[in-house]
Motif scaffolding. Sequence first.
Motif, PDB file in Angstrom:
ATOM      1  N   VAL A 168       0.858  -1.050  -0.044  1.00 24.72           N
ATOM      2  CA  VAL A 168      -0.103  -0.070   0.117  1.00 24.72           C
ATOM      3  C   VAL A 168       0.760   1.175   0.074  1.00 24.72           C
ATOM      4  O   VAL A 168       1.774   1.381   1.069  1.00 24.72           O
ATOM      5  CB  VAL A 168      -0.813  -0.014   1.299  1.00 24.72           C
ATOM      6  CG1 VAL A 168      -1.741   1.218   1.271  1.00 24.72           C
ATOM      7  CG2 VAL A 168      -1.663  -1.150   1.335  1.00 24.72           C
ATOM      8  N   ASP A 169       0.878   2.199  -1.047  1.00 27.77           N
ATOM      9  CA  ASP A 169       1.442   3.248  -1.207  1.00 27.77           C
ATOM     10  C   ASP A 169       0.376   4.294  -0.720  1.00 27.77           C
ATOM     11  O   ASP A 169      -0.855   4.419  -1.107  1.00 27.77           O
ATOM     12  CB  ASP A 169       1.712   3.782  -2.514  1.00 27.77           C
ATOM     13  CG  ASP A 169       3.118   2.776  -2.884  1.00 27.77           C
ATOM     14  OD1 ASP A 169       3.658   2.054  -2.148  1.00 27.77           O
ATOM     15  OD2 ASP A 169       3.305   2.942  -4.139  1.00 27.77           O
ATOM     16  N   MET A 170       0.993   5.556  -0.209  1.00 32.25           N
ATOM     17  CA  MET A 170       0.209   6.657   0.356  1.00 32.25           C
ATOM     18  C   MET A 170       0.754   8.074   0.363  1.00 32.25           C
ATOM     19  O   MET A 170       2.098   8.135   0.241  1.00 32.25           O
ATOM     20  CB  MET A 170       0.022   6.428   1.823  1.00 32.25           C
ATOM     21  CG  MET A 170      -0.811   5.263   2.368  1.00 32.25           C
ATOM     22  SD  MET A 170      -0.761   5.104   4.239  1.00 32.25           S
ATOM     23  CE  MET A 170       0.798   4.642   4.526  1.00 32.25           C
ATOM     24  N   VAL A 171       0.050   8.982   0.042  1.00 30.99           N
ATOM     25  CA  VAL A 171       0.411  10.331  -0.147  1.00 30.99           C
ATOM     26  C   VAL A 171      -0.766  11.125   0.745  1.00 30.99           C
ATOM     27  O   VAL A 171      -1.921  11.165   0.405  1.00 30.99           O
ATOM     28  CB  VAL A 171       0.633  10.845  -1.505  1.00 30.99           C
ATOM     29  CG1 VAL A 171       0.822  12.404  -1.310  1.00 30.99           C
ATOM     30  CG2 VAL A 171       1.353  10.193  -2.364  1.00 30.99           C
ATOM     31  N   ILE A 172      -0.256  12.064   1.784  1.00 30.54           N
ATOM     32  CA  ILE A 172      -0.969  12.703   2.576  1.00 30.54           C
ATOM     33  C   ILE A 172      -0.640  14.292   2.206  1.00 30.54           C
ATOM     34  O   ILE A 172       0.432  14.577   2.132  1.00 30.54           O
ATOM     35  CB  ILE A 172      -0.582  12.316   4.224  1.00 30.54           C
ATOM     36  CG1 ILE A 172      -0.785  11.113   4.637  1.00 30.54           C
ATOM     37  CG2 ILE A 172      -1.641  13.466   5.065  1.00 30.54           C
ATOM     38  CD1 ILE A 172      -0.420  10.423   5.641  1.00 30.54           C
TER      39      ILE A 172
ATOM     40  N   LEU B 217       7.315  16.435   0.798  1.00 31.90           N
ATOM     41  CA  LEU B 217       7.404  17.448  -0.313  1.00 31.90           C
ATOM     42  C   LEU B 217       6.462  18.620   0.026  1.00 31.90           C
ATOM     43  O   LEU B 217       5.081  18.344  -0.336  1.00 31.90           O
ATOM     44  CB  LEU B 217       7.252  16.883  -1.475  1.00 31.90           C
ATOM     45  CG  LEU B 217       7.257  17.343  -3.025  1.00 31.90           C
ATOM     46  CD1 LEU B 217       8.968  17.912  -3.073  1.00 31.90           C
ATOM     47  CD2 LEU B 217       6.845  16.632  -4.051  1.00 31.90           C
ATOM     48  N   GLY B 218       7.073  19.577   0.402  1.00 27.31           N
ATOM     49  CA  GLY B 218       6.102  20.784   1.008  1.00 27.31           C
ATOM     50  C   GLY B 218       5.103  20.250   1.955  1.00 27.31           C
ATOM     51  O   GLY B 218       5.398  20.058   3.119  1.00 27.31           O
ATOM     52  N   ASN B 219       3.740  20.438   1.625  1.00 25.40           N
ATOM     53  CA  ASN B 219       2.921  19.684   2.569  1.00 25.40           C
ATOM     54  C   ASN B 219       2.293  18.445   2.081  1.00 25.40           C
ATOM     55  O   ASN B 219       1.167  18.050   2.631  1.00 25.40           O
ATOM     56  CB  ASN B 219       1.736  20.817   2.762  1.00 25.40           C
ATOM     57  CG  ASN B 219       1.799  21.301   3.990  1.00 25.40           C
ATOM     58  OD1 ASN B 219       3.025  21.574   4.697  1.00 25.40           O
ATOM     59  ND2 ASN B 219       0.681  22.104   4.368  1.00 25.40           N
ATOM     60  N   GLN B 220       3.346  17.806   1.594  1.00 29.10           N
ATOM     61  CA  GLN B 220       2.801  16.265   1.112  1.00 29.10           C
ATOM     62  C   GLN B 220       3.778  15.556   2.014  1.00 29.10           C
ATOM     63  O   GLN B 220       4.922  15.466   1.774  1.00 29.10           O
ATOM     64  CB  GLN B 220       2.990  16.132  -0.246  1.00 29.10           C
ATOM     65  CG  GLN B 220       1.835  16.662  -1.081  1.00 29.10           C
ATOM     66  CD  GLN B 220       1.991  16.082  -2.536  1.00 29.10           C
ATOM     67  OE1 GLN B 220       3.008  15.854  -3.085  1.00 29.10           O
ATOM     68  NE2 GLN B 220       0.871  16.097  -3.303  1.00 29.10           N
ATOM     69  N   LEU B 221       3.149  14.295   2.477  1.00 26.65           N
ATOM     70  CA  LEU B 221       4.030  13.288   3.096  1.00 26.65           C
ATOM     71  C   LEU B 221       3.700  11.929   2.084  1.00 26.65           C
ATOM     72  O   LEU B 221       2.654  11.602   2.131  1.00 26.65           O
ATOM     73  CB  LEU B 221       3.412  13.050   4.591  1.00 26.65           C
ATOM     74  CG  LEU B 221       3.285  14.446   5.600  1.00 26.65           C
ATOM     75  CD1 LEU B 221       2.680  13.735   6.784  1.00 26.65           C
ATOM     76  CD2 LEU B 221       4.569  14.839   5.845  1.00 26.65           C
ATOM     77  N   ILE B 222       4.825  11.204   1.977  1.00 23.89           N
ATOM     78  CA  ILE B 222       4.888  10.370   1.198  1.00 23.89           C
ATOM     79  C   ILE B 222       5.195   8.936   1.588  1.00 23.89           C
ATOM     80  O   ILE B 222       6.211   9.017   2.243  1.00 23.89           O
ATOM     81  CB  ILE B 222       5.631  10.787  -0.384  1.00 23.89           C
ATOM     82  CG1 ILE B 222       5.237  11.958  -0.874  1.00 23.89           C
ATOM     83  CG2 ILE B 222       5.948   9.526  -1.248  1.00 23.89           C
ATOM     84  CD1 ILE B 222       6.045  12.463  -2.146  1.00 23.89           C
ATOM     85  N   TYR B 223       4.516   7.793   1.631  1.00 21.99           N
ATOM     86  CA  TYR B 223       5.000   6.458   1.884  1.00 21.99           C
ATOM     87  C   TYR B 223       4.912   5.547   0.685  1.00 21.99           C
ATOM     88  O   TYR B 223       4.070   5.170   0.124  1.00 21.99           O
ATOM     89  CB  TYR B 223       3.703   6.177   3.032  1.00 21.99           C
ATOM     90  CG  TYR B 223       3.769   7.012   4.055  1.00 21.99           C
ATOM     91  CD1 TYR B 223       3.897   6.554   5.616  1.00 21.99           C
ATOM     92  CD2 TYR B 223       3.005   8.231   3.967  1.00 21.99           C
ATOM     93  CE1 TYR B 223       3.780   7.267   6.547  1.00 21.99           C
ATOM     94  CE2 TYR B 223       2.717   9.045   5.182  1.00 21.99           C
ATOM     95  CZ  TYR B 223       2.974   8.672   6.583  1.00 21.99           C
ATOM     96  OH  TYR B 223       2.793   9.207   7.617  1.00 21.99           O
ATOM     97  N   ARG B 224       6.273   5.205   0.512  1.00 15.86           N
ATOM     98  CA  ARG B 224       6.334   4.253  -0.665  1.00 15.86           C
ATOM     99  C   ARG B 224       7.207   3.202  -0.135  1.00 15.86           C
ATOM    100  O   ARG B 224       8.553   3.046  -0.599  1.00 15.86           O
ATOM    101  CB  ARG B 224       6.862   4.742  -1.890  1.00 15.86           C
ATOM    102  CG  ARG B 224       5.941   5.764  -2.452  1.00 15.86           C
ATOM    103  CD  ARG B 224       6.265   6.375  -3.601  1.00 15.86           C
ATOM    104  NE  ARG B 224       5.107   7.126  -4.314  1.00 15.86           N
ATOM    105  CZ  ARG B 224       5.481   8.367  -5.190  1.00 15.86           C
ATOM    106  NH1 ARG B 224       6.669   8.643  -5.658  1.00 15.86           N
ATOM    107  NH2 ARG B 224       4.351   8.956  -5.698  1.00 15.86           N
ATOM    108  N   TYR B 225       6.977   2.355   0.825  1.00 10.68           N
ATOM    109  CA  TYR B 225       7.974   1.167   1.553  1.00 10.68           C
ATOM    110  C   TYR B 225       7.860   0.229   0.619  1.00 10.68           C
ATOM    111  O   TYR B 225       6.923  -0.226  -0.187  1.00 10.68           O
ATOM    112  CB  TYR B 225       7.320   0.895   2.790  1.00 10.68           C
ATOM    113  CG  TYR B 225       7.750   2.067   3.888  1.00 10.68           C
ATOM    114  CD1 TYR B 225       8.819   1.862   4.640  1.00 10.68           C
ATOM    115  CD2 TYR B 225       6.655   2.935   4.117  1.00 10.68           C
ATOM    116  CE1 TYR B 225       9.227   2.867   5.581  1.00 10.68           C
ATOM    117  CE2 TYR B 225       7.006   4.108   5.303  1.00 10.68           C
ATOM    118  CZ  TYR B 225       8.072   3.861   5.893  1.00 10.68           C
ATOM    119  OH  TYR B 225       8.465   4.883   6.830  1.00 10.68           O
TER     120      TYR B 225
END
Length: 416
Positions: free
Chosen positions: A177-181, A218-226
């Motif tokens: 599961v990949d996520m971008v907040i 990245l700015g106001n983005q939190l990236i999860y790509r485990y």
Amino acid sequence: MTKRFINLLFFLLIASLGWTQAIEVSPPDFIKTIQFKANTTQGQLPILRLGEPLELEFDALNANEEDFYYVIEHFDYDWTPSVLAKAEYLKGLDNQRILTYFNSFNTYQIYSHYKLQIPNLQTRALLKTGNYMISIYDDYGELMFSRKFMIYEDLVNVGVQVKRSRDVRVIAEKQSVDMVISTSQINFNNPLQTVKTVIIQNNNLNTAISGLSPQYTLGNQLIYRYDTETAFWGGNEYLFFETKDVRAANVGVQFIDLQDIYHSYLFTNQSRKNNPYTYNPDINGNFQITAIDRTDLDIEADYTMVHFSLLLPKIEGKDVHVYGNFNAFAIEPLTQMRYNSEKGIYECIMRLKQGFYNYKYVTVDQTTGVLDEGAVSGNFWETENNYKVLVYYRDLGFRYDRIIGYGEATSIDISN
């Protein structure tokens, strides 16, 4: 001083000492068909937007018309008790009697159907987002059962994508599961420490993945790509049966028999672990109460004794259980199958309300207690699964973990 009040004092004492983590308690055998309704699909894990009503329903099969009481507690993201006083997260009172119940009508199995809706006259609102647990007590102060639920507010966007595992060793068996907040409403302070996520597969909190920090900001983005940390076993599509007509065999039912109540004998299942994957639409382990020629399913749907059977050689050192959201994916004596050496099959009988049910067979190691969902059904990357992501945030100066976002995706469009 009532026994229920003593239980509450004891709970608060151990909570204040940091000794406890909330664990759902399964009900006794005479309490069945626990459902959360309101805006959520029947039988699913309740994740509610702040301000939405919560409705809990269940049946008591002892025909005593007992009094039941409810207590609501607030928890942090890891299900340890929060430090909030009850007045900070609850407007009104809990520890109140459930006033609404109705007796069954025209059924072989006598039962009383209880309904609790929040807000009500005593409990007027839940004021904070976060993790909650509702506990149901009887008139003697004995804990009957408890269930978890979550309340969130939409302050961030949660993008969720399901990918094949990046670990080549399990690429055919796992999903990642990949996520971008992202948000324009919150300036994240130290997100590595203040932002936490929980990923839930098929509404099953027992297998949820939590505690992951964002890999990139990245700015106001939190990236999860485990690669491996957000990977779940793919499992297989759930088996299913339907008992909407107690007098006739329906989907998945081989034959029926009337004794004290109706008995539904399911077709004998076999291991699917070494078979090729076959797509078969399911409802991801959930259930739906349904009955033909009934106006009010709450009190007119009957109970049947459902007979499960599994053709499988005896597995030494492991127990085999029937598994699904009909009991919140709990492993308990009622779900354990017994091996019939004469027939060479595992067998189990459960009393279930008329409806459409998903289920699968799992094994539990007798020594370690480790549950293996794929031991009988297998694990396949193609399996259609549902994933929910909750985002928790504790900003500087806050005393509890808020849920500030919620996202959802299925693996039907899984990609590499």
